[in-house]
Design an enzyme around this catalytic site. Structure first.
Site, PDB file in Angstrom:
ATOM      1  N   GLU A 135      36.622  24.258 -30.088  1.00  0.00           N
ATOM      2  CA  GLU A 135      36.003  23.953 -31.381  1.00  0.00           C
ATOM      3  C   GLU A 135      35.554  22.502 -31.382  1.00  0.00           C
ATOM      4  OE1 GLU A 135      39.306  25.204 -31.670  1.00  0.00           O
ATOM      5  OE2 GLU A 135      38.847  27.266 -32.268  1.00  0.00           O
ATOM      6  N   TYR A 147      29.174  19.629 -23.801  1.00  0.00           N
ATOM      7  CA  TYR A 147      29.534  21.050 -23.643  1.00  0.00           C
ATOM      8  C   TYR A 147      28.310  21.910 -23.305  1.00  0.00           C
ATOM      9  CZ  TYR A 147      33.805  19.431 -25.965  1.00  0.00           C
ATOM     10  OH  TYR A 147      34.945  18.751 -26.302  1.00  0.00           O
TER      11      TYR A 147
HETATM   12  C1  COA Z   1      32.835  13.508 -25.477  1.00  0.00           C
HETATM   13  C2  COA Z   1      33.408  12.560 -24.422  1.00  0.00           C
HETATM   14  C3  COA Z   1      34.773  13.086 -23.959  1.00  0.00           C
HETATM   15  C4  COA Z   1      32.443  12.517 -23.214  1.00  0.00           C
HETATM   16  O1  COA Z   1      33.054  11.764 -22.179  1.00  0.00           O
HETATM   17  P1  COA Z   1      32.163  11.007 -21.073  1.00  0.00           P
HETATM   18  O2  COA Z   1      33.073  10.598 -19.973  1.00  0.00           O
HETATM   19  O3  COA Z   1      31.365   9.952 -21.706  1.00  0.00           O
HETATM   20  O4  COA Z   1      31.209  12.189 -20.593  1.00  0.00           O
HETATM   21  P2  COA Z   1      30.252  12.200 -19.299  1.00  0.00           P
HETATM   22  O5  COA Z   1      29.991  10.815 -18.833  1.00  0.00           O
HETATM   23  O6  COA Z   1      30.812  13.161 -18.313  1.00  0.00           O
HETATM   24  O7  COA Z   1      28.904  12.778 -19.937  1.00  0.00           O
HETATM   25  C5  COA Z   1      28.326  13.977 -19.460  1.00  0.00           C
HETATM   26  C6  COA Z   1      27.119  14.298 -20.286  1.00  0.00           C
HETATM   27  O8  COA Z   1      27.472  14.520 -21.661  1.00  0.00           O
HETATM   28  C7  COA Z   1      26.404  14.064 -22.503  1.00  0.00           C
HETATM   29  N1  COA Z   1      26.854  12.930 -23.315  1.00  0.00           N
HETATM   30  C8  COA Z   1      28.014  12.247 -23.223  1.00  0.00           C
HETATM   31  N2  COA Z   1      28.063  11.267 -24.157  1.00  0.00           N
HETATM   32  C9  COA Z   1      26.902  11.332 -24.839  1.00  0.00           C
HETATM   33  C10 COA Z   1      26.358  10.581 -25.915  1.00  0.00           C
HETATM   34  N3  COA Z   1      27.016   9.557 -26.493  1.00  0.00           N
HETATM   35  N4  COA Z   1      25.125  10.926 -26.379  1.00  0.00           N
HETATM   36  C11 COA Z   1      24.442  11.952 -25.825  1.00  0.00           C
HETATM   37  N5  COA Z   1      24.907  12.697 -24.779  1.00  0.00           N
HETATM   38  C12 COA Z   1      26.120  12.387 -24.308  1.00  0.00           C
HETATM   39  C13 COA Z   1      25.295  13.620 -21.559  1.00  0.00           C
HETATM   40  O9  COA Z   1      24.487  14.752 -21.275  1.00  0.00           O
HETATM   41  C14 COA Z   1      26.094  13.204 -20.320  1.00  0.00           C
HETATM   42  O10 COA Z   1      25.352  13.218 -19.140  1.00  0.00           O
HETATM   43  P3  COA Z   1      24.485  11.898 -18.714  1.00  0.00           P
HETATM   44  O11 COA Z   1      25.382  10.707 -18.867  1.00  0.00           O
HETATM   45  O12 COA Z   1      24.104  12.180 -17.300  1.00  0.00           O
HETATM   46  O13 COA Z   1      23.323  11.854 -19.653  1.00  0.00           O
HETATM   47  C15 COA Z   1      33.538  11.108 -24.974  1.00  0.00           C
HETATM   48  O14 COA Z   1      32.299  10.752 -25.558  1.00  0.00           O
HETATM   49  C16 COA Z   1      34.619  10.932 -26.009  1.00  0.00           C
HETATM   50  O15 COA Z   1      35.784  10.669 -25.661  1.00  0.00           O
HETATM   51  N6  COA Z   1      34.304  11.070 -27.324  1.00  0.00           N
HETATM   52  C17 COA Z   1      35.285  10.875 -28.399  1.00  0.00           C
HETATM   53  C18 COA Z   1      36.264  12.014 -28.441  1.00  0.00           C
HETATM   54  C19 COA Z   1      35.559  13.331 -28.707  1.00  0.00           C
HETATM   55  O16 COA Z   1      34.700  13.428 -29.548  1.00  0.00           O
HETATM   56  N7  COA Z   1      36.007  14.389 -27.978  1.00  0.00           N
HETATM   57  C20 COA Z   1      35.462  15.721 -28.128  1.00  0.00           C
HETATM   58  C21 COA Z   1      36.187  16.455 -29.176  1.00  0.00           C
HETATM   59  S1  COA Z   1      35.565  18.109 -29.381  1.00  0.00           S
END
Ligand code: COA
Length: 182
Positions: A135, A147
């Site tokens: 979710e 995702y």
């Molecule tokens: C969501 C989260 C875990 C992603 O972690 P991350 O290590 O930055 O993810 P990745 O580097 O593997 O990103 C993979 C892809 O996701 C997408 N993505 C990640 N962050 C993004 C952003 N801020 N805006 C748009 N796309 C994004 C992109 O497609 C990215 O690929 P790219 O960097 O080649 O463009 C991180 O942003 C986070 O911790 N957020 C706060 C907690 C949260 O919301 N968790 C999810 C709860 S459901």
């Protein structure tokens, strides 16, 4: 015409610098993924607090670490052993339920979230999972993008799922394909 050429050259330099910076950073950060253990609780809480407006409590994190049906991973920076991110999962029958994933703000966009997600899907397949679901808040564009990039699709809406602000949750699902990971 003269200024046009200068502008093109300037833009070229800028774009070049951006690309190089990203490549250099990706090389510098060396992260490994391992199973989370009870002693990681403090680090998980730190990542959690820096990642959410309404973070999970210590008890919620602890019960996830203690649950025998859970399997959880942390991403560790090899340079200083700092935990940069985590993922908490539940395996119920043949379904992987991704409960929580978070990466420290300064470590985002280096592929750590991707590696945590892939490690979870790969492990769950080995344990017999056929489907993954999670979710996510409707407004959480960064997570939604992550995702969707990894094959999840919106398959339902849970109205006012989050009690803090009554926000809807999008239910996202994907089938797991053993060939892709094994
Ligand atoms: C969501 C989260 C875990 C992603 O972690 P991350 O290590 O930055 O993810 P990745 O580097 O593997 O990103 C993979 C892809 O996701 C997408 N993505 C990640 N962050 C993004 C952003 N801020 N805006 C748009 N796309 C994004 C992109 O497609 C990215 O690929 P790219 O960097 O080649 O463009 C991180 O942003 C986070 O911790 N957020 C706060 C907690 C949260 O919301 N968790 C999810 C709860 S459901």
């Amino acid at each position: 015409m003269h200024s046009g050429i200068r502008r093109r050259f300037y833009m070229g330099v800028c774009i070049g610098q951006m690309v190089i910076e990203k490549i250099i950073f990706k090389n510098i950060i060396s992260v490994s993924i391992r199973q989370a253990v009870a002693d990681d609780l403090n680090a998980l809480q730190e990542v959690e607090n820096l990642s959410y407006e309404h973070p999970w409590t210590r008890n919620m994190l602890r019960s996830s670490l203690d649950n025998p049906k859970s399997f959880n991973f942390v991403a560790v920076n090899q340079t200083d052993q700092r935990i940069a991110g985590f993922i908490l999962n539940l395996l119920l029958m043949d379904e992987l339920h991704i409960l929580n994933i978070a990466v420290l703000p300064s470590y985002r966009r280096y592929g750590i979230g991707t590696r945590l997600l892939e490690a979870s899907m790969e492990t769950s397949i080995r344990k017999g999972a056929a489907k993954a679901y999670l979710e996510v808040r409707r407004s959480n564009i960064q997570a939604l993008t992550l995702y969707i990039k990894h094959g999840f699709r919106v398959t339902g809406v849970r109205r006012e799922y989050y009690s803090d602000n009554k926000e809807d949750a999008l239910l996202m699902t994907r089938w797991l394909e053993p060939k892709k990971f094994i």
